[in-house]
Design a protein around this motif. Structure first.
Motif, short mmCIF file in Angstrom:
data_model
loop_
_atom_site.label_atom_id
_atom_site.label_comp_id
_atom_site.label_asym_id
_atom_site.label_seq_id
_atom_site.Cartn_x
_atom_site.Cartn_y
_atom_site.Cartn_z
N LYS A 308 58.08 -18.99 108.10
CA LYS A 308 58.07 -20.43 107.86
C LYS A 308 56.65 -20.98 107.82
O LYS A 308 56.42 -22.09 107.34
N ASP A 309 55.68 -20.19 108.33
CA ASP A 309 54.29 -20.64 108.32
C ASP A 309 53.76 -20.80 106.90
O ASP A 309 52.78 -21.51 106.67
N PHE A 310 54.40 -20.13 105.94
CA PHE A 310 54.00 -20.28 104.55
C PHE A 310 54.14 -21.74 104.11
O PHE A 310 53.37 -22.25 103.31
N LYS A 311 55.17 -22.42 104.65
CA LYS A 311 55.42 -23.81 104.27
C LYS A 311 54.35 -24.74 104.82
O LYS A 311 54.08 -25.80 104.25
N LYS A 312 53.73 -24.35 105.93
CA LYS A 312 52.75 -25.21 106.59
C LYS A 312 51.39 -25.20 105.89
O LYS A 312 50.65 -26.16 105.97
N VAL A 313 51.03 -24.10 105.25
CA VAL A 313 49.69 -23.97 104.71
C VAL A 313 49.49 -24.72 103.40
O VAL A 313 48.38 -25.04 103.03
N GLY A 314 50.57 -25.00 102.70
CA GLY A 314 50.43 -25.68 101.42
C GLY A 314 50.22 -24.68 100.30
O GLY A 314 49.69 -23.59 100.51
N MET A 315 50.61 -25.07 99.10
CA MET A 315 50.55 -24.16 97.97
C MET A 315 49.12 -23.75 97.62
O MET A 315 48.86 -22.61 97.24
N LYS A 316 48.16 -24.66 97.79
CA LYS A 316 46.77 -24.33 97.46
C LYS A 316 46.23 -23.21 98.34
O LYS A 316 45.57 -22.29 97.87
N ALA A 317 46.53 -23.29 99.63
CA ALA A 317 46.07 -22.26 100.57
C ALA A 317 46.75 -20.93 100.28
O ALA A 317 46.13 -19.87 100.40
N VAL A 318 48.03 -20.98 99.93
CA VAL A 318 48.76 -19.76 99.59
C VAL A 318 48.12 -19.09 98.38
O VAL A 318 47.91 -17.86 98.37
N ILE A 319 47.79 -19.89 97.37
CA ILE A 319 47.17 -19.35 96.16
C ILE A 319 45.82 -18.72 96.48
O ILE A 319 45.51 -17.61 96.03
N VAL A 320 45.00 -19.41 97.27
CA VAL A 320 43.68 -18.89 97.65
C VAL A 320 43.82 -17.59 98.43
O VAL A 320 43.12 -16.60 98.15
N GLY A 321 44.74 -17.56 99.39
CA GLY A 321 44.93 -16.37 100.22
C GLY A 321 45.45 -15.18 99.42
O GLY A 321 44.94 -14.06 99.55
N VAL A 322 46.45 -15.43 98.59
CA VAL A 322 47.05 -14.35 97.80
C VAL A 322 46.07 -13.84 96.75
O VAL A 322 45.89 -12.63 96.58
N LEU A 323 45.43 -14.75 96.03
CA LEU A 323 44.46 -14.36 95.00
C LEU A 323 43.30 -13.58 95.63
O LEU A 323 42.85 -12.57 95.08
N GLY A 324 42.81 -14.06 96.78
CA GLY A 324 41.72 -13.38 97.45
C GLY A 324 42.09 -11.97 97.84
O GLY A 324 41.30 -11.04 97.67
N SER A 325 43.31 -11.79 98.35
CA SER A 325 43.77 -10.46 98.76
C SER A 325 43.93 -9.52 97.57
O SER A 325 43.56 -8.34 97.63
N ILE A 326 44.47 -10.05 96.48
CA ILE A 326 44.65 -9.24 95.27
C ILE A 326 43.30 -8.82 94.68
O ILE A 326 43.09 -7.66 94.31
N LEU A 327 42.37 -9.78 94.60
CA LEU A 327 41.04 -9.48 94.06
C LEU A 327 40.30 -8.49 94.94
O LEU A 327 39.56 -7.63 94.44
N LEU A 328 40.48 -8.59 96.26
CA LEU A 328 39.87 -7.63 97.19
C LEU A 328 40.40 -6.22 96.93
O LEU A 328 39.62 -5.26 96.88
N ALA A 329 41.71 -6.10 96.76
CA ALA A 329 42.33 -4.79 96.50
C ALA A 329 41.81 -4.19 95.18
O ALA A 329 41.48 -3.00 95.11
N LEU A 330 41.72 -5.03 94.16
CA LEU A 330 41.23 -4.56 92.86
C LEU A 330 39.75 -4.17 92.93
O LEU A 330 39.34 -3.16 92.36
N PHE A 331 38.98 -4.96 93.66
CA PHE A 331 37.55 -4.66 93.80
C PHE A 331 37.35 -3.36 94.58
O PHE A 331 36.47 -2.56 94.25
N GLY A 332 38.17 -3.16 95.62
CA GLY A 332 38.09 -1.92 96.39
C GLY A 332 38.41 -0.71 95.53
O GLY A 332 37.74 0.32 95.61
N GLY A 333 39.42 -0.85 94.66
CA GLY A 333 39.77 0.24 93.75
C GLY A 333 38.65 0.51 92.76
O GLY A 333 38.37 1.67 92.42
#
Length: 342
Positions: A308-333
């Motif tokens: 339920k904490d996903f609802k608290k952060v707001g869509m902008k924070a979710v996008i920043v967090g998810v995009l950052g994690s995906i870009l980190l994984a791609l950069f690591g690869g």
């Protein structure tokens, strides 16, 4: 007086129940992990999943949550310290400068990119910084360490910790599946896990399916990222001090800087193991204890996650967090490919 003693006993009882619950889940996970179909997942991942499932079915008391928190925080770090007995200085030296460069590169890349994404999506600067250090370095430990230096709001701290824990847990399961599906090289997989997953707990859990080689290099790489916490904290603290527009800030004194004591303990155990003075039987026993503690920590992590904490952060924070994690994984690869590790 009687009521006070009674309440104290209830709290202690609940605390013990919380710790015992994580122990119970870890033992069950260990039994399940021995089954042919589930052996590829490993005891860590199974502990997380069982913890998540238990929380959705059973209501946890406030007192038991304190015991669960003990497992997910303290036992995690004790388990990691004992994990140092799996490494020796020869392995650390043989890892080479490329590992150090990868750590510095992924931490720098992630923080810069996520701060940029935060500005792009008009997210609070301090909130963005917490998400960035949590993703780039070591999850909750980095968030809690940096927060007082930048004077972050309490709600941002709590939400960042929960959000990064959820993202890291999802990433842990995804990486484990990725390893099985594509039959990745254990060494390369370990570097990828260690350089791109959020929490130490996530790294330990995700690297386990790759065997000892994967686990050892993953923990080593992750420790390199954790060691970068202090310089990153100094830089971010300075940035927010100079941009504070006259507001009162925490002084960047040595006593205020985060000291990752478990990293020191991990290195001490590695040195002890390198000397060969500890009998193999004792070393194997302590490593088994380490795996048990880490499994209990994984169970605690699963029991602590609230989607339920996903609802608290707001869509902008979710996008920043998810995009950052995906870009980190791609950069690591990409770094693995450039260094011809894969």
């Amino acid at each position: 007086m009687v009521k006070t003693n009674k309440n104290s006993k209830v709290k202690e009882s609940g605390y013990v129940k919380g710790v015992l619950l994580t122990l119970f889940i870890a033992i069950i996970a260990g039994m399940i992990a021995k089954l042919p179909i589930f052996s590829m997942m490993g005891v860590m991942i199974i502990s997380i999943i069982l913890g998540i499932g238990w929380k959705r079915i059973v209501n946890l008391s406030l007192e038991s949550k304190k015991g669960i928190n003990f497992s997910s925080k303290i036992l995690l770090r004790v388990g990691i310290i004992l994990m140092g007995l799996r490494l020796n200085l020869d392995q650390i030296m043989s890892a080479g400068s490329s590992i150090v460069f990868i750590d510095i590169a992924v931490v720098s890349f992630t923080i810069i990119v996520m701060l940029f994404l935060g500005k792009w999506f008009s997210l609070n600067d301090k909130f963005s910084a917490l998400l960035a250090v949590g993703t780039a370095i070591c999850g909750a430990a980095a968030i809690v360490a940096v927060a007082p230096l930048i004077k972050a709001k309490e709600e941002h701290i709590a939400i960042s910790v929960a959000f990064i824990a959820i993202l890291g847990t999802v990433g842990t399961v995804f990486y484990s599946i990725l390893f099985v599906l594509f039959d990745l090289h254990s060494y390369a997989y370990g570097i990828l896990v260690g350089s791109t997953l959020h929490e130490l707990a996530h790294v330990v859990a995700a690297s386990l399916p790759g065997g000892d080689t994967s686990s050892e290099i993953a923990i080593l790489v992750k420790m390199g990222r954790v060691a970068l916490l202090i310089p990153v904290a100094i830089i971010l603290g300075s940035m927010f001090t100079f941009t504070g527009q006259g507001k009162k800030r925490s002084k960047l004194a040595v006593k205020n800087l985060p000291v990752p004591w478990f990293v020191i303990g991990f290195l001490v155990m590695s040195i002890i193991n390198s000397t060969g003075i500890v009998p193999k039987g004792i070393t194997d026993l302590l490593i088994s204890v380490s795996i048990l503690f880490l499994s209990m920590a994984m169970a605690g992590l699963g029991l602590s996650i609230n989607f339920k904490d996903f609802k608290k952060v707001g869509m902008k924070a979710v996008i920043v967090g998810v995009l950052g994690s995906i870009l980190l994984a791609l950069f690591g690869g990409l770094l693995l490919f450039l260094f011809q590790v894969v």
